[in-house]
Scaffold this motif. Sequence first.
Motif, PDB file in Angstrom:
ATOM      1  N   HIS A  55       0.836  -1.202   0.000  1.00 42.39           N
ATOM      2  CA  HIS A  55       0.000   0.000   0.000  1.00 42.39           C
ATOM      3  C   HIS A  55       0.869   1.250   0.000  1.00 42.39           C
ATOM      4  CE1 HIS A  55      -3.360   2.652   0.880  1.00 42.39           C
ATOM      5  NE2 HIS A  55      -4.170   1.618   0.693  1.00 42.39           N
ATOM      6  N   ALA A  56       0.509   2.236  -0.832  1.00 39.35           N
ATOM      7  CA  ALA A  56       1.307   3.451  -0.984  1.00 39.35           C
ATOM      8  C   ALA A  56       1.207   4.403   0.202  1.00 39.35           C
ATOM      9  CB  ALA A  56       0.897   4.186  -2.261  1.00 39.35           C
ATOM     10  N   THR A  57       0.079   4.376   0.929  1.00 43.20           N
ATOM     11  CA  THR A  57      -0.101   5.360   2.007  1.00 43.20           C
ATOM     12  C   THR A  57      -0.309   4.751   3.390  1.00 43.20           C
ATOM     13  OG1 THR A  57      -2.485   5.492   1.545  1.00 43.20           O
ATOM     14  CG2 THR A  57      -1.050   7.093   0.427  1.00 43.20           C
ATOM     15  N   GLY A  60       2.705  -0.923   6.422  1.00 44.58           N
ATOM     16  CA  GLY A  60       2.476  -2.282   6.871  1.00 44.58           C
ATOM     17  C   GLY A  60       1.343  -3.012   6.188  1.00 44.58           C
ATOM     18  N   VAL A  61       0.625  -2.354   5.276  1.00 45.79           N
ATOM     19  CA  VAL A  61      -0.478  -3.016   4.574  1.00 45.79           C
ATOM     20  C   VAL A  61       0.055  -3.568   3.266  1.00 45.79           C
ATOM     21  CG1 VAL A  61      -2.719  -2.701   3.455  1.00 45.79           C
ATOM     22  CG2 VAL A  61      -2.231  -1.526   5.605  1.00 45.79           C
ATOM     23  N   ARG A  62      -0.114  -4.886   3.094  1.00 39.52           N
ATOM     24  CA  ARG A  62       0.320  -5.519   1.857  1.00 39.52           C
ATOM     25  C   ARG A  62      -0.612  -6.667   1.510  1.00 39.52           C
ATOM     26  NH1 ARG A  62       4.594  -9.896   2.340  1.00 39.52           N
ATOM     27  NH2 ARG A  62       4.315 -10.664   4.441  1.00 39.52           N
ATOM     28  N   ALA A  63      -0.698  -6.927   0.221  1.00 39.43           N
ATOM     29  CA  ALA A  63      -1.477  -8.056  -0.274  1.00 39.43           C
ATOM     30  C   ALA A  63      -0.548  -8.875  -1.165  1.00 39.43           C
ATOM     31  CB  ALA A  63      -2.685  -7.572  -1.052  1.00 39.43           C
ATOM     32  N   ILE A  64      -0.656 -10.191  -1.070  1.00 38.85           N
ATOM     33  CA  ILE A  64       0.237 -11.059  -1.840  1.00 38.85           C
ATOM     34  C   ILE A  64      -0.532 -12.225  -2.456  1.00 38.85           C
ATOM     35  CG2 ILE A  64       2.237 -10.487  -0.406  1.00 38.85           C
ATOM     36  CD1 ILE A  64       1.995 -13.255   0.855  1.00 38.85           C
ATOM     37  N   SER A  65       0.125 -12.886  -3.383  1.00 37.47           N
ATOM     38  CA  SER A  65      -0.443 -14.089  -3.994  1.00 37.47           C
ATOM     39  C   SER A  65       0.660 -14.879  -4.669  1.00 37.47           C
ATOM     40  CB  SER A  65      -1.486 -13.712  -5.043  1.00 37.47           C
ATOM     41  OG  SER A  65      -1.980 -14.880  -5.687  1.00 37.47           O
ATOM     42  N   THR A  79      -2.119  -9.282   7.717  1.00 34.34           N
ATOM     43  CA  THR A  79      -1.911  -8.340   8.811  1.00 34.34           C
ATOM     44  C   THR A  79      -1.199  -9.119   9.921  1.00 34.34           C
ATOM     45  OG1 THR A  79      -3.978  -8.795   9.998  1.00 34.34           O
ATOM     46  CG2 THR A  79      -4.075  -7.162   8.230  1.00 34.34           C
ATOM     47  N   ALA A  80      -0.979  -8.474  11.040  1.00 33.93           N
ATOM     48  CA  ALA A  80      -0.309  -9.152  12.151  1.00 33.93           C
ATOM     49  C   ALA A  80      -1.110 -10.352  12.647  1.00 33.93           C
ATOM     50  CB  ALA A  80      -0.060  -8.174  13.293  1.00 33.93           C
ATOM     51  N   GLN A  81      -2.445 -10.290  12.546  1.00 30.08           N
ATOM     52  CA  GLN A  81      -3.281 -11.352  13.108  1.00 30.08           C
ATOM     53  C   GLN A  81      -4.202 -12.028  12.097  1.00 30.08           C
ATOM     54  OE1 GLN A  81      -5.402  -9.516  16.356  1.00 30.08           O
ATOM     55  NE2 GLN A  81      -3.572  -9.281  17.588  1.00 30.08           N
ATOM     56  N   HIS A  82      -4.234 -11.571  10.854  1.00 33.16           N
ATOM     57  CA  HIS A  82      -5.224 -12.106   9.913  1.00 33.16           C
ATOM     58  C   HIS A  82      -4.631 -12.359   8.528  1.00 33.16           C
ATOM     59  CE1 HIS A  82      -8.376 -11.104  12.770  1.00 33.16           C
ATOM     60  NE2 HIS A  82      -7.911  -9.871  12.833  1.00 33.16           N
ATOM     61  N   LYS A  83      -5.266 -13.281   7.824  1.00 34.14           N
ATOM     62  CA  LYS A  83      -5.051 -13.501   6.398  1.00 34.14           C
ATOM     63  C   LYS A  83      -6.440 -13.414   5.780  1.00 34.14           C
ATOM     64  CE  LYS A  83      -3.451 -16.918   3.060  1.00 34.14           C
ATOM     65  NZ  LYS A  83      -2.867 -18.259   2.884  1.00 34.14           N
ATOM     66  N   VAL A  84      -6.694 -12.337   5.026  1.00 33.93           N
ATOM     67  CA  VAL A  84      -8.038 -12.040   4.525  1.00 33.93           C
ATOM     68  C   VAL A  84      -8.014 -12.025   2.994  1.00 33.93           C
ATOM     69  CG1 VAL A  84      -9.902 -10.343   4.598  1.00 33.93           C
ATOM     70  CG2 VAL A  84      -8.403 -10.600   6.564  1.00 33.93           C
ATOM     71  N   PRO A  85      -8.966 -12.705   2.342  1.00 35.05           N
ATOM     72  CA  PRO A  85      -9.011 -12.670   0.874  1.00 35.05           C
ATOM     73  C   PRO A  85      -9.205 -11.239   0.371  1.00 35.05           C
ATOM     74  CG  PRO A  85     -10.516 -14.341   1.728  1.00 35.05           C
ATOM     75  CD  PRO A  85     -10.025 -13.533   2.903  1.00 35.05           C
ATOM     76  N   GLY A  86      -8.511 -10.891  -0.718  1.00 31.01           N
ATOM     77  CA  GLY A  86      -8.673  -9.584  -1.338  1.00 31.01           C
ATOM     78  C   GLY A  86      -7.636  -8.580  -0.873  1.00 31.01           C
ATOM     79  N   ALA A  87      -7.883  -7.312  -1.220  1.00 29.64           N
ATOM     80  CA  ALA A  87      -6.970  -6.221  -0.861  1.00 29.64           C
ATOM     81  C   ALA A  87      -7.791  -5.007  -0.443  1.00 29.64           C
ATOM     82  CB  ALA A  87      -6.077  -5.864  -2.040  1.00 29.64           C
ATOM     83  N   TYR A  92      -1.137   1.020  -4.823  1.00 34.69           N
ATOM     84  CA  TYR A  92      -0.118   0.075  -4.386  1.00 34.69           C
ATOM     85  C   TYR A  92       1.108   0.126  -5.265  1.00 34.69           C
ATOM     86  CZ  TYR A  92      -3.576  -2.265  -1.412  1.00 34.69           C
ATOM     87  OH  TYR A  92      -4.495  -2.567  -0.442  1.00 34.69           O
ATOM     88  N   LYS A  93       2.240  -0.242  -4.699  1.00 35.14           N
ATOM     89  CA  LYS A  93       3.464  -0.510  -5.456  1.00 35.14           C
ATOM     90  C   LYS A  93       3.512  -2.021  -5.629  1.00 35.14           C
ATOM     91  CE  LYS A  93       8.447  -0.154  -5.408  1.00 35.14           C
ATOM     92  NZ  LYS A  93       9.646   0.274  -4.680  1.00 35.14           N
ATOM     93  N   VAL A  94       3.711  -2.487  -6.851  1.00 31.18           N
ATOM     94  CA  VAL A  94       3.641  -3.919  -7.151  1.00 31.18           C
ATOM     95  C   VAL A  94       5.032  -4.466  -7.464  1.00 31.18           C
ATOM     96  CG1 VAL A  94       2.631  -5.677  -8.657  1.00 31.18           C
ATOM     97  CG2 VAL A  94       1.320  -3.622  -8.078  1.00 31.18           C
TER      98      VAL A  94
END
Length: 98
Positions: A55-57, A60-65, A79-87, A92-94
């Motif tokens: 995430h650009a702003t 600590g927010v990131r999405a991966i696959s 996140t520190a405690q979750h794995k959630v589908p989607g973004a 974002y910087k990819v």
Amino acid sequence: MNRVFVSAWLLIMASVVGCSQVPVEPKPVTHKVTGRIVHQDGKDYSGRGVIQFVHATKDGVRAISDVKADGSFELYTLTAQHKVPGAEEGTYKVTIIP
């Protein structure tokens, strides 16, 4: 007397430490994100790897696959405690890691 005092102190400290709770982090609001990687010339990406969106702003927010052999992917947010589908919504910087 000293052993009794030390034992009592250790028991009290153990109970204090045992009572502390880790705050529960709320799950982020996400949107389903799927895609397919292609080269600039339009040819299909024909390799595996990982794609990461940072995430650009929001620090600590990131999405991966994982990237499948045909270049397709479906993101999930970590996140520190979750794995959630989607973004989460945003810019974002990819990075693609073959």
